[in-house]
Design a protein around this motif. Structure first.
Motif, short mmCIF file in Angstrom:
data_model
loop_
_atom_site.label_atom_id
_atom_site.label_comp_id
_atom_site.label_asym_id
_atom_site.label_seq_id
_atom_site.Cartn_x
_atom_site.Cartn_y
_atom_site.Cartn_z
N ASN A 72 -7.42 74.84 -30.83
CA ASN A 72 -7.84 75.96 -29.98
C ASN A 72 -6.68 76.51 -29.14
OD1 ASN A 72 -10.50 76.19 -30.80
ND2 ASN A 72 -11.21 74.63 -29.36
N ASP A 73 -5.81 75.61 -28.65
CA ASP A 73 -4.64 76.08 -27.91
C ASP A 73 -3.71 76.87 -28.83
OD1 ASP A 73 -5.59 75.00 -25.60
OD2 ASP A 73 -4.30 73.22 -25.64
N GLY A 74 -3.61 76.41 -30.07
CA GLY A 74 -2.82 77.15 -31.05
C GLY A 74 -3.38 78.53 -31.28
N THR A 84 -12.94 90.55 -46.31
CA THR A 84 -12.92 89.09 -46.16
C THR A 84 -12.39 88.70 -44.79
OG1 THR A 84 -12.61 88.74 -48.54
CG2 THR A 84 -11.95 86.95 -47.08
N PHE A 85 -13.07 87.75 -44.13
CA PHE A 85 -12.63 87.26 -42.83
C PHE A 85 -11.89 85.94 -42.98
CE2 PHE A 85 -12.99 84.86 -38.90
CZ PHE A 85 -12.63 85.80 -37.95
N ARG A 140 -20.85 79.18 -38.26
CA ARG A 140 -20.94 80.21 -37.23
C ARG A 140 -20.46 81.56 -37.74
NH1 ARG A 140 -17.59 79.24 -33.08
NH2 ARG A 140 -16.66 77.33 -33.90
N LEU A 141 -19.41 81.55 -38.57
CA LEU A 141 -18.94 82.80 -39.17
C LEU A 141 -19.99 83.40 -40.09
CD1 LEU A 141 -15.24 81.89 -40.05
CD2 LEU A 141 -16.06 83.20 -38.09
N ILE A 142 -20.67 82.52 -40.84
CA ILE A 142 -21.73 83.00 -41.74
C ILE A 142 -22.85 83.64 -40.93
CG2 ILE A 142 -23.55 82.22 -43.31
CD1 ILE A 142 -21.52 80.10 -44.31
N ALA A 143 -23.23 83.01 -39.79
CA ALA A 143 -24.28 83.57 -38.93
C ALA A 143 -23.88 84.93 -38.38
CB ALA A 143 -24.59 82.60 -37.80
N GLU A 144 -22.56 85.17 -38.24
CA GLU A 144 -22.06 86.45 -37.74
C GLU A 144 -21.80 87.45 -38.86
OE1 GLU A 144 -18.56 85.46 -35.55
OE2 GLU A 144 -19.62 84.14 -34.17
N ASN A 145 -22.24 87.09 -40.09
CA ASN A 145 -22.09 87.96 -41.27
C ASN A 145 -20.64 88.26 -41.60
OD1 ASN A 145 -24.91 88.28 -41.82
ND2 ASN A 145 -25.03 89.72 -40.11
N LYS A 146 -19.76 87.29 -41.36
CA LYS A 146 -18.35 87.44 -41.73
C LYS A 146 -18.13 86.79 -43.08
CE LYS A 146 -16.62 87.82 -37.01
NZ LYS A 146 -15.85 87.21 -35.92
N ASN A 170 -7.10 86.72 -37.20
CA ASN A 170 -6.95 86.32 -35.80
C ASN A 170 -7.61 87.38 -34.92
OD1 ASN A 170 -6.16 85.30 -33.36
ND2 ASN A 170 -3.98 85.71 -33.62
N ASP A 171 -8.90 87.18 -34.63
CA ASP A 171 -9.63 88.15 -33.83
C ASP A 171 -9.65 87.79 -32.34
OD1 ASP A 171 -11.25 85.96 -33.88
OD2 ASP A 171 -13.05 87.00 -34.58
N LYS A 172 -8.95 86.70 -31.97
CA LYS A 172 -8.86 86.23 -30.58
C LYS A 172 -10.23 85.83 -30.01
CE LYS A 172 -4.51 86.20 -30.03
NZ LYS A 172 -3.86 84.87 -29.94
N LYS A 173 -11.22 85.67 -30.88
CA LYS A 173 -12.54 85.21 -30.45
C LYS A 173 -12.92 83.90 -31.13
CE LYS A 173 -14.20 89.98 -29.95
NZ LYS A 173 -15.19 90.98 -30.44
N THR A 174 -12.44 83.72 -32.32
CA THR A 174 -12.83 82.55 -33.11
C THR A 174 -12.20 81.28 -32.53
OG1 THR A 174 -12.99 83.92 -35.09
CG2 THR A 174 -12.79 81.54 -35.41
#
Length: 718
Positions: free
Chosen positions: A474-476, A512-513, A579-585, A558-562
């Motif tokens: 996460n820090d990365g 693609t995400f 979680r990405l699947i739930a967000e339709n990514k 890199n969306d700065k949210k993930t």
């Protein structure tokens, strides 16, 4: 640098692998590119054939290769072949090459969607607005075809980085670039100095005039039928004209039948002729006539002008830019053609003047002069592509941020880090966390950091175990500057072209995400055990059942949210995917192994870790079901310590039982394996794969055979 050239021309392939053409675009024609580019990859329709006529010429050769698309004619056949066309287009490795589209075309817009921001050039040689105008095209889908080709041509021109036209002004007005940049003007005609007549045609009154038309018969927009009907009028009034039509195509028979129906005698159809014989026919003729309804800058007209002929043609495209008004037909109908011919032959003196003007004008289109212009254009295309690639590689902001967390990995860390530093794609930053290693890992990483300024090494002062690992990731993510995030584990190995292939996929599939790859599973000594294949066609659906991805193979936007969730101690990657699947990514996978994933012999610590991974993955699925049902999950209330205290022996989930069965068989604990089989069948019923496994594990001899087959075909890790 290689150039990829997209052409709508038809080519032919013989069993020996050679590519052939009927004349234009032969091997020597492609040499005009190799003066600037190292090689040419031609993308075009190619028909397989057992043999070709003797007048065909080779198109392939040294530094000229072909990417063959299915051969088709017309929109209906294109529609049928489109899935295969798209599949073959998606395989073209364009990164690092210059891209030139010859348009108007159907193939070029199909490939443009793969390019995203990658620069491309356009060579505009015609106007689909005229070619498919009402009354010109006979196709039942004429309005739709015209709309599609006009819009796609306009879009390709507007978004192109560089563009060349075959006209000085005409096409530029209809199909401008979005940004005002320098554009180029030249023809792709191959008109050598030796092809020019020594002097212009000398006209005087005569009893018989030879007219000539040169053009393909794939469509009737060049006015072949109009010209034949004008001959009908000329024969009724006088019999002093003879018409020769050179060329072939699907409408040739229609034109022949029209001539027979009108009972025209003074007409000859030669069919296709090679260039040398076309020039011979032109030299035998008196007037070249082309009542076309749509053109860019016709090569046949320039060839006729080079022979010092009087030429009569329509007021379309770039024709008025090279012909005088006396030779232009504003309304190319049979009566106006007949009238113009009659008035023209009444003034041989003026015809001589026009012939000399035509020859002088054609001299500007000789090959030497045109090649100079082409090379200026090619150099500009090459320069634009180099600038784009250099920007990706050398910009202050990296394209990829690689994140690695290492702890006591001295045995494998050198190979892992080197596999990243040796990537063919160079524009990345490498963020590495050392989690208080005590085995020399830190020293090795510091040595690497001194040698390569792309490495950003962060040494932790305290190790918090599994929590530290997730916090490092996460820090990365917080400090990562790249457009894409790539994961890498300290004991795995990346293929040298991993980043290049993944970025290429992202450029072609911007929806693609997250992108994973398949992996080769290796043991502690680096020996390949098997390939972990992913055959799923829809990962967003299949990932809900179980984790199919190798974490160190993924790359995502890199969306700065993930972020990874710290409480999911042993399955943080799987929780992220759900979680990405739930967000339709969209999650995708490259079906090629681009990482080596290391596994270790069974030990109590490895067994404990794997059991905890299963428990946490089950919890991740539970959270996913909550999100789908209620719009949120109970993560905040979740206490991971309670899950860690659970005895894995009492957990009877399908995945846990499958793991216990495999583990017992690997240890050759057949009694325990049988106990797990019975428990599995009692809870989940009969399963063919588990039944087969039970059969093979009933004796050690069968188990040895099964292991041998598995190893031979790399079916599993057993």
């Amino acid at each position: 640098m290689r150039v990829i050239y997209f052409s709508e021309y038809h080519f032919f392939k013989t069993p020996d692998g050679q590519i052939w053409t009927r004349g234009l675009h032969n091997y020597f024609w492609w040499q005009r590119f190799t003066n600037v580019f190292s090689s040419v990859l031609v993308v075009a329709r190619v028909k397989k054939t057992e043999s070709v006529p003797g007048y065909f010429q080779k198109a392939s050769g040294e530094n000229v290769a072909f990417h063959c698309l299915p051969d088709y004619f017309g929109p209906w056949r294109f529609f049928i072949n489109r899935p295969e066309i798209d599949r073959r287009l998606s395989r073209i490795p364009f990164f690092g090459s210059a891209v030139i589209f010859r348009i108007p075309a159907i193939i070029s817009p199909q490939f443009k969607k793969f390019l995203a921001t990658y620069p491309y050039a356009v060579s505009l040689v015609g106007d689909p607005q005229d070619v498919f105008a009402k009354g010109v095209s006979r196709h039942v889908l004429q309005p739709l075809i015209r709309y599609y080709l006009v819009e796609s041509t306009r879009n390709l021109c507007q978004d192109s980085s560089i563009i060349s036209y075959v006209t000085k002004k005409a096409l530029q007005k209809r199909y401008p670039q979005k940004k005002r940049r320098k554009n180029y003007f030249f023809s792709d005609i191959d008109l050598q100095d030796k092809d020019f007549a020594q002097i212009a045609k000398n006209y005087r009154r005569k009893s018989r005039w030879n007219l000539i038309f040169v053009g393909v018969f794939n469509q009737l927009y060049k006015g072949q039928d109009t010209l034949i009907r004008s001959m009908n009028l000329l024969e009724k009034n006088c019999g002093i004209f003879h018409l020769t039509l050179v060329g072939d195509g699907q409408y040739l028979e229609y034109c022949k039948s029209l001539a027979r129906k009108l009972k025209i005698k003074n007409i000859t159809f030669t069919g296709y002729l090679p260039k040398k014989k076309v020039i011979d026919q032109l030299r035998k003729s008196d007037i070249f006539i082309l009542p076309t309804k749509a053109e860019g800058l016709p090569r046949a007209l320039l060839e006729a002008m080079s022979q010092g002929l009087v030429c009569i043609s329509s007021n379309v495209g770039g024709i008025p830019e090279i012909l005088s008004s006396d030779q232009i037909l504003n309304n190319p109908v049979p009566s106006s053609i007949a009238d113009r011919l009659h008035s023209m032959i009444e003034n041989p003196k003026k015809m001589n003047l026009l012939a000399k003007q035509n020859m002088k004008s054609a001299w500007n289109f000789r090959e030497g002069r045109q090649q100079e212009k082409r090379e200026v254009f090619f150099q500009a295309v090459k320069r634009q592509t180099e600038i784009y690639i250099r920007t990706l590689y050398q910009s202050e902001k990296p394209m990829v941020s690689v994140i690695m967390s290492a702890y006591n990995s001295a045995k494998y860390i050198k190979e892992a880090v080197e596999s990243i530093l040796k990537q063919s794609y160079k524009n990345f930053e490498f963020i590495i966390f050392d989690d208080c290693s005590t085995d020399g890992t830190k020293k090795l990483l510091k040595d690497f950091a001194r040698q390569d300024n792309r490495i950003k090494l962060i040494c932790r002062s305290k190790n918090l175990g599994q929590v530290s690992f997730i916090r490092n990731l996460n820090d990365g993510l917080k400090i990562a500057r790249g457009k894409y995030i790539a994961r890498m584990d300290a004991d795995d190995v990346s293929h040298a072209k991993r980043f290049e292939k993944q970025i290429d996929f992202f450029l072609k599939h911007p929806e693609t995400f997250l992108l994973a790859t398949m992996a080769r599973v290796i043991d502690k000594d680096g020996k390949t055990l098997f390939t972990r294949k992913i055959r799923s066609k829809n990962l967003n659906i299949d990932l809900v059942s179980r984790n199919l991805l190798v974490h160190s193979s993924i790359m995502f936007l890199n969306d700065k949210k993930t972020r990874y969730r710290e409480k999911i101690l042993y399955s943080q990657d799987y929780d992220l995917y759900l979680r990405l699947i739930a967000e339709n990514k969209k999650i995708s996978c490259l079906r090629v192994p681009l990482v080596k994933f290391r596994v270790y012999p069974i030990s109590s610590s490895q067994n404990f870790k794997r059991e905890r991974q299963i428990l946490f993955s089950e919890k991740s699925r539970e959270f996913h079901r909550q999100r789908v049902t209620f719009g949120q999950d109970e993560y905040e209330k979740f206490d991971p310590e309670k899950l860690l205290e659970i005895d894995a022996d009492i957990v009877n989930s399908r995945i846990m039982l499958e793991y216990k069965i495999r583990n017992a068989i690997k240890k050759e604990d057949l009694k325990n394996a049988e106990k797990q089989f019975q428990k599995y069948f009692k809870i989940y019923g009969k399963n063919r794969q588990i039944l087969f496994l039970r059969l093979m594990s009933r004796s050690r001899k069968r188990l040895v055979i099964f292991r041998f087959i598995s190893k031979l075909f790399r079916l599993s890790s057993w």
